[in-house]
Design a protein around this motif. Structure first.
Motif, short mmCIF file in Angstrom:
data_model
loop_
_atom_site.label_atom_id
_atom_site.label_comp_id
_atom_site.label_asym_id
_atom_site.label_seq_id
_atom_site.Cartn_x
_atom_site.Cartn_y
_atom_site.Cartn_z
N THR A 176 39.00 61.00 88.00
CA THR A 176 39.68 60.60 86.76
C THR A 176 40.57 59.40 87.06
O THR A 176 41.12 59.29 88.14
CB THR A 176 40.51 61.77 86.22
N TYR A 177 40.69 58.52 86.09
CA TYR A 177 41.46 57.29 86.30
C TYR A 177 42.20 56.92 85.02
O TYR A 177 41.91 57.47 83.94
CB TYR A 177 40.53 56.14 86.71
N GLY A 178 43.15 56.00 85.13
CA GLY A 178 43.88 55.54 83.96
C GLY A 178 45.28 55.11 84.34
O GLY A 178 45.66 55.11 85.52
N PRO A 179 46.09 54.72 83.35
CA PRO A 179 47.47 54.33 83.60
C PRO A 179 48.26 55.42 84.31
O PRO A 179 47.99 56.61 84.14
CB PRO A 179 48.03 54.09 82.18
N ARG A 180 49.21 54.99 85.12
CA ARG A 180 50.11 55.83 85.92
C ARG A 180 49.51 56.32 87.22
O ARG A 180 50.17 57.06 87.95
CB ARG A 180 50.68 57.02 85.12
N MET A 181 48.28 55.96 87.54
CA MET A 181 47.81 56.22 88.90
C MET A 181 48.68 55.40 89.84
O MET A 181 48.94 54.23 89.60
CB MET A 181 46.36 55.78 89.07
N ASN A 182 49.12 56.03 90.92
CA ASN A 182 49.95 55.35 91.90
C ASN A 182 49.12 54.24 92.58
O ASN A 182 48.07 54.53 93.15
CB ASN A 182 50.43 56.37 92.94
N PRO A 183 49.58 52.99 92.51
CA PRO A 183 48.79 51.91 93.13
C PRO A 183 48.65 52.05 94.64
O PRO A 183 47.79 51.42 95.25
CB PRO A 183 49.58 50.63 92.77
N GLU A 184 49.46 52.91 95.25
CA GLU A 184 49.41 53.12 96.70
C GLU A 184 48.59 54.33 97.10
O GLU A 184 48.57 54.71 98.27
CB GLU A 184 50.84 53.30 97.26
N ILE A 295 35.24 58.02 76.00
CA ILE A 295 35.67 56.67 76.40
C ILE A 295 34.78 56.18 77.54
O ILE A 295 34.73 56.77 78.61
CB ILE A 295 37.16 56.66 76.81
N GLN A 296 34.05 55.10 77.27
CA GLN A 296 33.12 54.55 78.25
C GLN A 296 33.88 53.83 79.37
O GLN A 296 35.04 53.44 79.20
CB GLN A 296 32.12 53.60 77.59
N LEU A 297 33.21 53.66 80.51
CA LEU A 297 33.86 53.11 81.70
C LEU A 297 34.51 51.75 81.41
O LEU A 297 35.65 51.51 81.79
CB LEU A 297 32.85 52.98 82.85
N GLU A 298 33.81 50.85 80.74
CA GLU A 298 34.36 49.51 80.53
C GLU A 298 35.65 49.56 79.71
O GLU A 298 36.64 48.89 80.05
CB GLU A 298 33.33 48.60 79.84
N GLU A 299 35.67 50.36 78.65
CA GLU A 299 36.87 50.48 77.82
C GLU A 299 38.02 51.08 78.62
O GLU A 299 39.16 50.60 78.57
CB GLU A 299 36.57 51.33 76.58
N GLY A 300 37.73 52.14 79.39
CA GLY A 300 38.77 52.77 80.20
C GLY A 300 39.32 51.82 81.26
O GLY A 300 40.53 51.78 81.51
N LEU A 301 38.42 51.04 81.88
CA LEU A 301 38.86 50.07 82.89
C LEU A 301 39.75 49.00 82.28
O LEU A 301 40.75 48.60 82.87
CB LEU A 301 37.66 49.44 83.58
N LYS A 302 39.42 48.55 81.07
CA LYS A 302 40.24 47.53 80.41
C LYS A 302 41.66 48.04 80.19
O LYS A 302 42.65 47.33 80.43
CB LYS A 302 39.61 47.13 79.07
N ARG A 303 41.78 49.29 79.74
CA ARG A 303 43.11 49.88 79.51
C ARG A 303 43.88 50.01 80.83
O ARG A 303 45.09 49.77 80.89
CB ARG A 303 42.98 51.26 78.86
#
Length: 315
Positions: A176-184, A295-303
């Motif tokens: 799962t991916y999206g905003p608030r994933m720790n960049p580290e 939510i398709q991969l491209e849309e999720g990646l854009k967010r």
């Protein structure tokens, strides 16, 4: 659905913070518990002013005494970088933490949901993976603290259900991916996006042909909540993930394209026991929860790229 008092362990983490936010928006009282090993205060800072939100610093390897209607047990480091940093602590969180939360659920008669993982399938010899597959896990490898910890937690949940009639729900979360994933945190989506936005080489481990399925966080949270509120007879385990399957190379190329990055791709050796394939069969979730990702991969990646662009601009 009436207003409930809900405990979210690991509530300041990536998934936990999104879950807390959604539960509050649905009108519930939310108690967020986190020891801040991988959870971050900034993930829930915007919720602090909400009178229905409560934040407690606590490690679930110690008992917790609280009155709640539902428990979402999300507490555990979930990226290899973090769960291997203190392997013993990781397995303690999965096993002792599960025992403590199940004991709490038993005492207060709460429904409890365990955030298990596709890692219970290990490096799968069956592809794609259904809930009936029992997995191929190395019990003494560097990833075992997480994989076997989560497998043992599932055992505990079903034993408490059979022996004490605790109302349980078990979900197996795929990537799962999206905003608030720790960049580290070393996870592939955050790694690739941060590297692409920074103009650094994008690091692929192995030959880039290993596959993963990527679910956007909003879709996953919907699936988690539907599982918690499913019929009493439905315990799971149930796979929650996006059945779209992509190679690491395809993901890297897609992120380079969406960020308009000049980053080059470099290759490093594959880590020990790193799964070569991962794709969920979600027939059970579709049938029991009327759930599938939207939510398709491209849309999720854009967010997600938009989020990291803002984060990196502040650093």
């Amino acid at each position: 659905m009436s207003n409930k008092r809900i405990l979210v362990t690991g509530g300041a983490g990536f998934l936990g913070s999104h879950l807390c936010e959604r539960l509050l928006s649905d009108g519930h009282d939310v108690v967020c518990v986190d020891n801040f090993f991988t959870g971050r205060k900034e993930n829930v800072r915007h919720l602090i002013a909400n009178p229905n939100f409560e934040l407690i610093r606590h490690d679930i390897t110690n008992p917790l005494f609280i009155e709640v209607d539902q428990i979402y047990n999300l507490a555990c480091p979930a990226s290899p970088v973090h769960y291997q940093y203190n392997a013993i602590k990781t397995i303690k969180t999965s096993v002792i933490g599960a025992i403590n939360m199940l004991g709490l659920a038993k005492r207060v008669n709460a429904t409890i949901l365990q955030a298990s993982t596709s890692e219970v399938y290990g490096d799968p010899e069956v592809h794609p993976q259904s809930e009936q597959y029992r997995g191929n896990v190395n019990p003494i490898g560097p990833r075992a603290c997480y994989d076997e910890g989560k497998r043992c937690a599932e055992t505990l949940f079903f034993d408490y259900h059979r022996q004490h009639n605790v109302d349980i729900k078990v979900i197996r979360i795929f990537n799962t991916y999206g905003p608030r994933m720790n960049p580290e945190d070393g996870r592939v989506v955050s790694n690739f996006i941060v590297q692409a936005l920074s103009g650094q080489p994008i690091t692929i481990y192995g030959n880039g042909q290993q596959t993963r399925s990527f679910c956007y966080v909003d879709d996953l949270i919907e699936g988690i909540i539907r599982t918690m509120n499913s019929s009493k007879g439905f315990t799971g385990p149930v796979n929650l993930g996006n059945p779209g399957e992509f190679t690491m190379l395809e993901l890297a190329q897609k992120i380079i394209q969406l960020t308009d990055s000049k980053s080059k791709i470099t290759y490093e050796p594959l880590p020990i026991d790193d799964p070569l394939q991962r794709k969920p069969i979600i027939t059970l979730a579709e049938k029991e929860l009327a759930w599938s990702p939207t939510i398709q991969l491209e849309e999720g990646l854009k967010r997600t790229i938009s989020y990291y662009t803002e984060v990196l601009s502040r650093s």
